[in-house]
Design a protein around this motif. Structure first.
Motif, PDB file in Angstrom:
ATOM      1  N   SER A 103       0.573  -1.035   0.067  1.00  0.00           N
ATOM      2  CA  SER A 103       0.160   0.027   0.150  1.00  0.00           C
ATOM      3  C   SER A 103       0.891   1.125   0.007  1.00  0.00           C
ATOM      4  O   SER A 103       2.016   1.159   0.248  1.00  0.00           O
ATOM      5  CB  SER A 103      -0.788   0.080   1.348  1.00  0.00           C
ATOM      6  OG  SER A 103      -0.004   0.060   2.344  1.00  0.00           O
ATOM      7  N   ARG A 112      -2.720   0.323  -9.651  1.00  0.00           N
ATOM      8  CA  ARG A 112      -3.483   0.028  -8.016  1.00  0.00           C
ATOM      9  C   ARG A 112      -4.401  -0.985  -8.361  1.00  0.00           C
ATOM     10  O   ARG A 112      -5.405  -1.016  -9.402  1.00  0.00           O
ATOM     11  CB  ARG A 112      -4.159   1.354  -7.875  1.00  0.00           C
ATOM     12  CG  ARG A 112      -4.510   1.409  -6.237  1.00  0.00           C
ATOM     13  CD  ARG A 112      -5.505   2.486  -5.878  1.00  0.00           C
ATOM     14  NE  ARG A 112      -4.765   3.639  -6.392  1.00  0.00           N
ATOM     15  CZ  ARG A 112      -4.213   4.414  -5.376  1.00  0.00           C
ATOM     16  NH1 ARG A 112      -4.181   4.080  -4.310  1.00  0.00           N
ATOM     17  NH2 ARG A 112      -3.608   5.717  -5.815  1.00  0.00           N
ATOM     18  N   ARG A 144      -8.336  -2.865   1.190  1.00  0.00           N
ATOM     19  CA  ARG A 144      -6.674  -2.335   1.036  1.00  0.00           C
ATOM     20  C   ARG A 144      -6.255  -2.541  -0.454  1.00  0.00           C
ATOM     21  O   ARG A 144      -6.670  -3.328  -1.165  1.00  0.00           O
ATOM     22  CB  ARG A 144      -6.018  -3.517   1.838  1.00  0.00           C
ATOM     23  CG  ARG A 144      -4.457  -3.363   1.818  1.00  0.00           C
ATOM     24  CD  ARG A 144      -3.647  -4.425   2.708  1.00  0.00           C
ATOM     25  NE  ARG A 144      -2.425  -3.905   2.442  1.00  0.00           N
ATOM     26  CZ  ARG A 144      -1.445  -4.407   1.744  1.00  0.00           C
ATOM     27  NH1 ARG A 144      -1.723  -5.464   0.997  1.00  0.00           N
ATOM     28  NH2 ARG A 144      -0.225  -4.246   1.857  1.00  0.00           N
ATOM     29  N   SER A 145      -5.983  -1.383  -0.800  1.00  0.00           N
ATOM     30  CA  SER A 145      -5.504  -1.342  -2.282  1.00  0.00           C
ATOM     31  C   SER A 145      -3.895  -1.610  -2.210  1.00  0.00           C
ATOM     32  O   SER A 145      -3.264  -0.889  -1.306  1.00  0.00           O
ATOM     33  CB  SER A 145      -5.712   0.095  -3.021  1.00  0.00           C
ATOM     34  OG  SER A 145      -5.196   1.250  -2.222  1.00  0.00           O
ATOM     35  N   VAL A 146      -3.428  -2.016  -3.280  1.00  0.00           N
ATOM     36  CA  VAL A 146      -1.990  -2.291  -3.468  1.00  0.00           C
ATOM     37  C   VAL A 146      -1.517  -1.911  -4.784  1.00  0.00           C
ATOM     38  O   VAL A 146      -2.139  -1.520  -5.821  1.00  0.00           O
ATOM     39  CB  VAL A 146      -1.572  -4.015  -3.212  1.00  0.00           C
ATOM     40  CG1 VAL A 146      -1.963  -4.381  -1.680  1.00  0.00           C
ATOM     41  CG2 VAL A 146      -2.344  -4.483  -4.266  1.00  0.00           C
TER      42      VAL A 146
END
Length: 155
Positions: free
Chosen positions: A56, A86, A95-97
């Motif tokens: 993240s 993203r 949750r974005s990675v």
């Protein structure tokens, strides 16, 4: 009345480390700034994600000890330029990675060897024992700083 303490910058470790870091970062920046129009923060984001994909933005900031706002701005610029992707974390949909796009990977693959060659030239004047000692001392300072930071937290 007590005289104020004199701050001898030449022997003040935070100052010396900051100046050295700025010099080294500036020298390496010449490799990627003109060719790829990247700032130091953007390159650090690319470098971290090149080594550790699927972090993240907060985790990138934590790994680099950079300001979260500066990392967020760099991430936004890199996303807009198509150098990052993203995605949503498969295990935690909230949750974005981030990961390098093919364009970001190409930049990483081109700049990383230059950065390694720069480090090799920088350390060439030291024998292997001095280099090992330098990295042990840096690791130790990092441990001590983390401990001091933890000790300063309120209970």
């Amino acid at each position: 009345m007590t005289a104020p303490a004199e701050l001898d910058l030449e022997h003040f470790l935070p100052y010396r480390l900051s100046v050295l870091s700025n010099r080294v970062s500036g020298a390496i920046a010449r490799v990627y700034s003109e060719r790829f129009e990247l700032g130091i923060t953007e390159w650090r984001v690319i470098a971290v994600l090149g080594r550790y994909p699927d972090l993240s933005a907060g985790e990138v900031a934590q790994r680099t000890a950079m300001d979260k706002v500066a990392v967020s701005r760099a991430v936004a610029r890199l996303l807009e330029a198509g150098r990052l992707q993203r995605d949503t974390d498969g295990a935690d949909r909230r949750r974005s990675v981030l990961r390098l796009s093919p364009a970001g990977r190409a930049i990483f693959d081109e700049v990383a060897p230059h950065a390694l060659a720069f480090q090799q030239r920088l350390l060439a004047g030291m024998d292997p024992d001095e280099r090992a000692l330098l990295f042990r001392l840096l690791d130790r300072l990092d441990e001590l700083e983390l401990q001091a930071e933890a000790d300063a937290l309120p209970e």
